[in-house]
Design a protein around this motif. Structure first.
Motif, PDB file in Angstrom:
ATOM      1  N   GLU A 109      -6.587  10.583 -40.936  1.00 60.76           N
ATOM      2  CA  GLU A 109      -7.621   9.546 -41.068  1.00 60.76           C
ATOM      3  C   GLU A 109      -7.037   8.181 -41.451  1.00 60.76           C
ATOM      4  O   GLU A 109      -7.593   7.150 -41.106  1.00 60.76           O
ATOM      5  CB  GLU A 109      -8.622  10.014 -42.135  1.00 60.76           C
ATOM      6  CG  GLU A 109      -9.832   9.165 -42.339  1.00 60.76           C
ATOM      7  CD  GLU A 109     -10.994   9.554 -41.436  1.00 60.76           C
ATOM      8  OE1 GLU A 109     -11.665   8.631 -40.960  1.00 60.76           O
ATOM      9  OE2 GLU A 109     -11.215  10.755 -41.232  1.00 60.76           O
ATOM     10  N   CYS A 113      -5.348   6.707 -36.065  1.00 63.32           N
ATOM     11  CA  CYS A 113      -6.103   7.756 -35.376  1.00 63.32           C
ATOM     12  C   CYS A 113      -6.976   7.166 -34.263  1.00 63.32           C
ATOM     13  O   CYS A 113      -7.367   6.001 -34.301  1.00 63.32           O
ATOM     14  CB  CYS A 113      -6.945   8.566 -36.360  1.00 63.32           C
ATOM     15  SG  CYS A 113      -8.282   7.677 -37.137  1.00 63.32           S
ATOM     16  N   HIS A 114      -7.230   8.001 -33.282  1.00 59.40           N
ATOM     17  CA  HIS A 114      -8.146   7.643 -32.201  1.00 59.40           C
ATOM     18  C   HIS A 114      -9.569   7.785 -32.760  1.00 59.40           C
ATOM     19  O   HIS A 114      -9.847   8.706 -33.515  1.00 59.40           O
ATOM     20  CB  HIS A 114      -7.920   8.620 -31.038  1.00 59.40           C
ATOM     21  CG  HIS A 114      -8.760   8.360 -29.838  1.00 59.40           C
ATOM     22  ND1 HIS A 114      -8.366   7.504 -28.832  1.00 59.40           N
ATOM     23  CD2 HIS A 114      -9.963   8.845 -29.468  1.00 59.40           C
ATOM     24  CE1 HIS A 114      -9.307   7.471 -27.896  1.00 59.40           C
ATOM     25  NE2 HIS A 114     -10.287   8.284 -28.256  1.00 59.40           N
ATOM     26  N   LYS A 115     -10.427   6.851 -32.401  1.00 60.10           N
ATOM     27  CA  LYS A 115     -11.837   6.956 -32.815  1.00 60.10           C
ATOM     28  C   LYS A 115     -12.705   6.921 -31.576  1.00 60.10           C
ATOM     29  O   LYS A 115     -12.442   6.144 -30.647  1.00 60.10           O
ATOM     30  CB  LYS A 115     -12.224   5.805 -33.741  1.00 60.10           C
ATOM     31  CG  LYS A 115     -11.533   5.910 -35.092  1.00 60.10           C
ATOM     32  CD  LYS A 115     -12.155   4.967 -36.101  1.00 60.10           C
ATOM     33  CE  LYS A 115     -11.507   5.198 -37.458  1.00 60.10           C
ATOM     34  NZ  LYS A 115     -12.456   5.219 -38.554  1.00 60.10           N
ATOM     35  N   ASP A 136     -16.850  -3.504 -34.837  1.00 58.27           N
ATOM     36  CA  ASP A 136     -17.162  -2.353 -35.700  1.00 58.27           C
ATOM     37  C   ASP A 136     -18.582  -2.464 -36.228  1.00 58.27           C
ATOM     38  O   ASP A 136     -19.295  -1.456 -36.347  1.00 58.27           O
ATOM     39  CB  ASP A 136     -16.184  -2.299 -36.884  1.00 58.27           C
ATOM     40  CG  ASP A 136     -14.823  -1.770 -36.451  1.00 58.27           C
ATOM     41  OD1 ASP A 136     -14.644  -1.503 -35.245  1.00 58.27           O
ATOM     42  OD2 ASP A 136     -13.949  -1.626 -37.324  1.00 58.27           O
ATOM     43  N   VAL A 147     -19.656   7.595 -35.057  1.00 61.85           N
ATOM     44  CA  VAL A 147     -18.228   7.269 -34.936  1.00 61.85           C
ATOM     45  C   VAL A 147     -17.404   8.423 -35.505  1.00 61.85           C
ATOM     46  O   VAL A 147     -17.561   8.794 -36.661  1.00 61.85           O
ATOM     47  CB  VAL A 147     -17.886   5.954 -35.683  1.00 61.85           C
ATOM     48  CG1 VAL A 147     -16.389   5.685 -35.606  1.00 61.85           C
ATOM     49  CG2 VAL A 147     -18.666   4.789 -35.097  1.00 61.85           C
ATOM     50  N   GLN A 148     -16.561   8.997 -34.667  1.00 63.88           N
ATOM     51  CA  GLN A 148     -15.747  10.137 -35.106  1.00 63.88           C
ATOM     52  C   GLN A 148     -14.270   9.774 -35.103  1.00 63.88           C
ATOM     53  O   GLN A 148     -13.753   9.246 -34.109  1.00 63.88           O
ATOM     54  CB  GLN A 148     -16.011  11.316 -34.154  1.00 63.88           C
ATOM     55  CG  GLN A 148     -14.939  12.365 -34.194  1.00 63.88           C
ATOM     56  CD  GLN A 148     -15.469  13.787 -34.364  1.00 63.88           C
ATOM     57  OE1 GLN A 148     -16.675  14.036 -34.307  1.00 63.88           O
ATOM     58  NE2 GLN A 148     -14.570  14.709 -34.589  1.00 63.88           N
ATOM     59  N   SER A 149     -13.584  10.072 -36.206  1.00 64.57           N
ATOM     60  CA  SER A 149     -12.124   9.927 -36.253  1.00 64.57           C
ATOM     61  C   SER A 149     -11.517  11.206 -35.716  1.00 64.57           C
ATOM     62  O   SER A 149     -11.917  12.300 -36.119  1.00 64.57           O
ATOM     63  CB  SER A 149     -11.649   9.735 -37.694  1.00 64.57           C
ATOM     64  OG  SER A 149     -12.180   8.563 -38.221  1.00 64.57           O
ATOM     65  N   THR A 151      -8.442  13.530 -35.639  1.00 66.63           N
ATOM     66  CA  THR A 151      -7.200  13.789 -36.375  1.00 66.63           C
ATOM     67  C   THR A 151      -6.611  15.127 -35.932  1.00 66.63           C
ATOM     68  O   THR A 151      -7.312  15.950 -35.334  1.00 66.63           O
ATOM     69  CB  THR A 151      -7.452  13.821 -37.895  1.00 66.63           C
ATOM     70  OG1 THR A 151      -8.403  14.859 -38.164  1.00 66.63           O
ATOM     71  CG2 THR A 151      -7.994  12.497 -38.404  1.00 66.63           C
ATOM     72  N   HIS A 166     -14.360   3.821 -27.506  1.00 66.22           N
ATOM     73  CA  HIS A 166     -13.264   4.387 -28.299  1.00 66.22           C
ATOM     74  C   HIS A 166     -12.317   3.266 -28.714  1.00 66.22           C
ATOM     75  O   HIS A 166     -12.360   2.161 -28.148  1.00 66.22           O
ATOM     76  CB  HIS A 166     -12.496   5.436 -27.473  1.00 66.22           C
ATOM     77  CG  HIS A 166     -11.895   4.867 -26.223  1.00 66.22           C
ATOM     78  ND1 HIS A 166     -12.619   4.721 -25.061  1.00 66.22           N
ATOM     79  CD2 HIS A 166     -10.661   4.374 -25.944  1.00 66.22           C
ATOM     80  CE1 HIS A 166     -11.853   4.176 -24.125  1.00 66.22           C
ATOM     81  NE2 HIS A 166     -10.642   3.943 -24.645  1.00 66.22           N
ATOM     82  N   GLN A 169      -7.381   3.164 -34.281  1.00 65.97           N
ATOM     83  CA  GLN A 169      -7.421   2.520 -35.598  1.00 65.97           C
ATOM     84  C   GLN A 169      -6.130   1.740 -35.805  1.00 65.97           C
ATOM     85  O   GLN A 169      -5.042   2.251 -35.540  1.00 65.97           O
ATOM     86  CB  GLN A 169      -7.577   3.586 -36.670  1.00 65.97           C
ATOM     87  CG  GLN A 169      -7.570   3.047 -38.083  1.00 65.97           C
ATOM     88  CD  GLN A 169      -8.147   4.067 -39.039  1.00 65.97           C
ATOM     89  OE1 GLN A 169      -9.347   4.190 -39.198  1.00 65.97           O
ATOM     90  NE2 GLN A 169      -7.271   4.818 -39.675  1.00 65.97           N
TER      91      GLN A 169
END
Ligand SMILES: [Fe+2]
Length: 210
Positions: A109, A113-115, A136, A147-149, A151, A166, A169
């Protein structure tokens, strides 16, 4: 996958991860197109029958691979500058399309990381088609807790609808990720994705490690 436009699909076997990272751990910060042409382990991965079954089912068509790019980010090269990939945006490949992403470094996190915004591939406005990047604050206002991180340890695989919002971060931490774009058909938007200069550069870098 249908409703969220996103799904984790598994983790590569440890020996496959180490075969790939033996090379990718040494690569400089850059992106390398069509890496399946120079790395047999990546070639094997993207031709895996179980993976292609999932992609075929999602696209409801025989998948056409348009891109297979290894992306290395972080370090001093982009310490103090965020770019387009650090803002929520969506991509478009024509027809139906889906990305396979594979982390090749551990990502949590707090790192790069890709979001992804779950379900956002289905909730576009007309304005989005002309301005495919949102802040944002706008993302929070429009999509709330969607919105999902993403990991996971090196070897984590996930699929994502190309048109879902997408971003990466922003972080100076080194991250290596494979990005494979599959589409249901070829179209005019399939052309011109491969840069011959990138391929030449890729070959010279990979020649040191293969
Ligand atoms: Fe993108």
């Amino acid at each position: 996958m249908e409703s969220d436009g996103f799904s984790y699909i598994g983790v590569l076997r440890p020996d496959t991860v180490s075969n790939i990272t033996r090379i990718t751990d040494n690569l400089p910060i850059d992106h390398f197109q069509h890496v399946h042409e120079v790395d047999q382990n990546i070639r094997k991965l993207i031709n895996d029958p179980k993976l292609l079954y999932l992609v075929r089912r999602y696209l409801n068509a025989e998948p056409v691979m348009l891109e297979c790019t290894l992306v290395v980010t972080g370090g001093s090269c982009n310490n103090d500058a965020s770019g387009l990939q650090n803002s929520f945006h969506f991509d478009y490949a024509g027809w139906q399309s889906v990305n396979l992403f594979v982390y090749l470094t551990d990502v949590d996190e707090s790192s790069a990381c890709h979001k992804v915004i779950l379900g956002s591939h289905r909730r576009k406005t007309l304005k989005d088609l002309f301005y495919p990047t949102i802040s944002d604050a706008d993302a929070r206002k429009r999509f709330g807790d969607k919105v999902q991180s993403v990991t996971g340890a090196a070897g984590t695989l996930f699929l994502e609808n190309t048109e879902a919002f997408h971003k990466r971060q922003f972080s100076p931490e080194r991250r290596v990720m494979l990005n494979v774009l599959f589409a249901s058909h070829r179209s005019i938007l399939s052309n011109g994705r491969l840069d011959p200069r990138n391929v030449q550069h890729r070959n010279s870098i990979y020649a040191r490690y293969i």
